[in-house]
Every structure is written in structure tokens, then in C-alpha cells.
Design a protein around this motif. Sequence first.
Motif, short mmCIF file in Angstrom:
data_model
loop_
_atom_site.label_atom_id
_atom_site.label_comp_id
_atom_site.label_asym_id
_atom_site.label_seq_id
_atom_site.Cartn_x
_atom_site.Cartn_y
_atom_site.Cartn_z
N GLU A 160 -70.83 24.69 28.44
CA GLU A 160 -70.88 23.87 27.17
C GLU A 160 -72.06 23.80 26.45
O GLU A 160 -73.09 23.82 27.22
CB GLU A 160 -70.37 22.47 27.72
CG GLU A 160 -70.34 21.45 26.57
CD GLU A 160 -69.98 19.96 27.06
OE1 GLU A 160 -68.84 19.69 27.13
OE2 GLU A 160 -70.83 19.31 27.31
N THR A 165 -74.39 21.49 24.66
CA THR A 165 -74.14 20.17 24.65
C THR A 165 -74.49 19.57 23.03
O THR A 165 -74.18 18.42 22.95
CB THR A 165 -75.22 19.38 25.81
OG1 THR A 165 -76.64 20.02 25.12
CG2 THR A 165 -74.89 19.76 26.85
N THR A 171 -71.11 20.32 21.62
CA THR A 171 -69.94 20.13 22.41
C THR A 171 -68.71 21.28 22.62
O THR A 171 -67.76 21.04 22.96
CB THR A 171 -69.20 18.74 22.29
OG1 THR A 171 -68.47 18.68 20.98
CG2 THR A 171 -70.06 17.55 22.42
N ARG A 175 -66.96 24.30 24.10
CA ARG A 175 -66.77 24.59 25.50
C ARG A 175 -66.19 26.21 25.58
O ARG A 175 -65.05 26.26 24.88
CB ARG A 175 -66.06 23.68 26.51
CG ARG A 175 -66.52 22.47 26.67
CD ARG A 175 -65.69 21.58 27.43
NE ARG A 175 -66.54 20.26 27.94
CZ ARG A 175 -65.77 19.38 28.82
NH1 ARG A 175 -64.82 19.69 29.40
NH2 ARG A 175 -66.33 18.33 29.22
N THR A 185 -78.03 20.35 32.84
CA THR A 185 -78.18 20.81 31.69
C THR A 185 -79.48 21.78 31.86
O THR A 185 -80.33 21.62 32.70
CB THR A 185 -78.83 20.03 30.45
OG1 THR A 185 -79.80 19.23 30.92
CG2 THR A 185 -77.55 18.95 30.40
N ARG A 243 -74.61 23.53 29.90
CA ARG A 243 -74.40 22.81 31.20
C ARG A 243 -72.99 23.61 31.50
O ARG A 243 -72.23 23.91 30.73
CB ARG A 243 -74.38 21.46 31.13
CG ARG A 243 -73.19 20.82 30.40
CD ARG A 243 -73.24 19.43 30.41
NE ARG A 243 -72.20 18.70 29.78
CZ ARG A 243 -72.32 17.33 29.46
NH1 ARG A 243 -73.04 16.56 30.04
NH2 ARG A 243 -71.34 16.82 28.62
#
Length: 313
Positions: free
Chosen positions: A107, A109, A112, A114, A167, A176
Motif C-alpha cells: 500500500e 500510504t 491508499t 493497494r 511503513t 507498507r
Amino acid sequence: MATWELVLPGGQAVPFGEVPLSIGRGPANEVVLADDGVSWHHAQLWVEAGTPWARDVGSRNGTHVNGARLTASVRLADGDELALGGAKLQVRAVGEVQRVFRTRWVEDTGSTVRLLVRGDRFTVGSGARCDLRMEGPERAATLVFHDNGEIWVGTADGEWQVEPGDTFDVLGRSLRVVEAALDHAPTVEYGATAYGYVLRAVADGASGPEAVLVDAAAGKEILLTGNKGVLVYLLARKLVRDREGGLGEAQEGWCSTDEVVTGVWGRGAKAANHLNVLVHRLREQLSADGFDPWFLEKRRGGIRLRIRDVVMA
């Protein structure tokens, strides 16, 4: 699917499953070890979703897997060695081990976004074959997913282990690994990366053990000498022995860090951090010559080669 057993110092084997198998010096344990370095209640093993796990239960001297002390519950693989005090135990699979891994995503971050992890390698960079495309080097980072659940991140600056949810930074982006919860995560077929390299290793080169790595598909090869040659020779020898012994791909070739350090520098001369530097420099040389350096892979307490064939001379 495999069942799992614990091989004791005397060669006896004790099966274990979903109910935790307790190990210690006290008589109430399923496995009692008469060793002063073993605590009354020392460790537990169990199987969860077909995978063996281990945890220390507050022992005085700790529980070590492949030389690394446990600080949390860890997944195990066929052939892993456990050390409790002075006792050496081994985890062994009975039957075929199905190579599976939990559903995971990488992902970004900041956005967001994925991306599903579909194999044991996940690459980040600007290259056309990278799993996550970003501006910058052709391959900025490689994530390595091991059968025992360990996750390693490798860049040009080094490599380190991460846990799901941790992370880490790649090209200024925070990434992450997200892992689905066990109670609703399907297992998916494990996509193992195949490296088509061939290694010719000799014990008595001009300056000692050396090796030539060949990529026939790309028409190139590289000569490895000095400590790099010794390291690769030792790993190649272990890989050949394991293949002759019939070990499966997931288990073959692993050498302990201590064994390799001793083989390269001699007993007591160097430490694991010297091996980390050597591996980093070797990967730099491999990358500069157009090889994918991640066929040389590490996990806690171990290192091995992943190649198609080895010719020893």
C-alpha cells in the motif's frame, strides 16, 4: 498437505498440530528437556492454517530459530532449527509442503492505493516489469516474501526486515505491507520466482574459491573472486548437497549466518555485520553487471542462493 513434527536431540520425532506443544524442563510439558539452560516452561509450537509457528513463553535464556532470538511469535519452515538452552531441535514436514502465503498487498500510504502481492518478489521502480511503477531508478526496491512469513525490503542502500503494517520509504513515498486477517484471508498459490542462472564454482581458483555466474539467456557472465567468491562457493556447495539429499526448493540451500561467517573469515574473526557489508557489495557488483541480485536471499539467521543449476569443480 504436510503434517508437522519436532525432531528431538536424540532423533525421536514428536508430532504437533493446532493444540500448542509445550516444551520445557518441567514435567508438565509435552516435551521435557533435561537441560539446565532450558526454563521450566520455555516455548510452544503449534500449527495454524497449515503453517507451523513458535513462540517463547518467557524463558530465561530465550528461544532461537536459525540463530535468531525470538521476540514474538514466528512462522517456521521445514528444516528450521530451534535452540533452547543447549538443546538443538528441528522442525520437519511429513508429506508434501504446499507453498502458500497469506493474502497481502503493498500500500502507498499517501494515496491508499493497494496492489496485490502475487509472488515471493514485489518490485518498485520505473522499470516496465516493476509491480509498482514510480519515477526514479529502474528498480528502486525489491520486497522478498519468505515461506516462514518474514518480509524483507532491499534497496541500493541495504536491506532490512519489516512486519505487516510497518511503513518504509522508497523514493520519498511511504509504503507498507498490509496482510489480511487470518479469519477471512484465503490462502493463494505461492508464486516462487525462478532464476535461470547457472553457477560454476571451483575450490582452487587463482586466489582461492571463486565462481562464475552465467546468464545464458542474456549472454553474459561475471567472475566472483576474493571474499565474494568464497561466499558464493560456500552457498553453492550447500545448495548442491541439499539437492542431492532431496530437499525441496523451499528448504534447500540455507546456510546459517554463523556458518557462513566462519567459512569466509574463520572462527571468531568477524561478525554478522561484516557479512551484511559483503552481501551488499556483492549485490552492487551483480546489479552493475545486469544481474538480478535478489537470487542471493537472506532471512533471520540464514542466507542462500536461488539459481537453476550449479557445477562444482
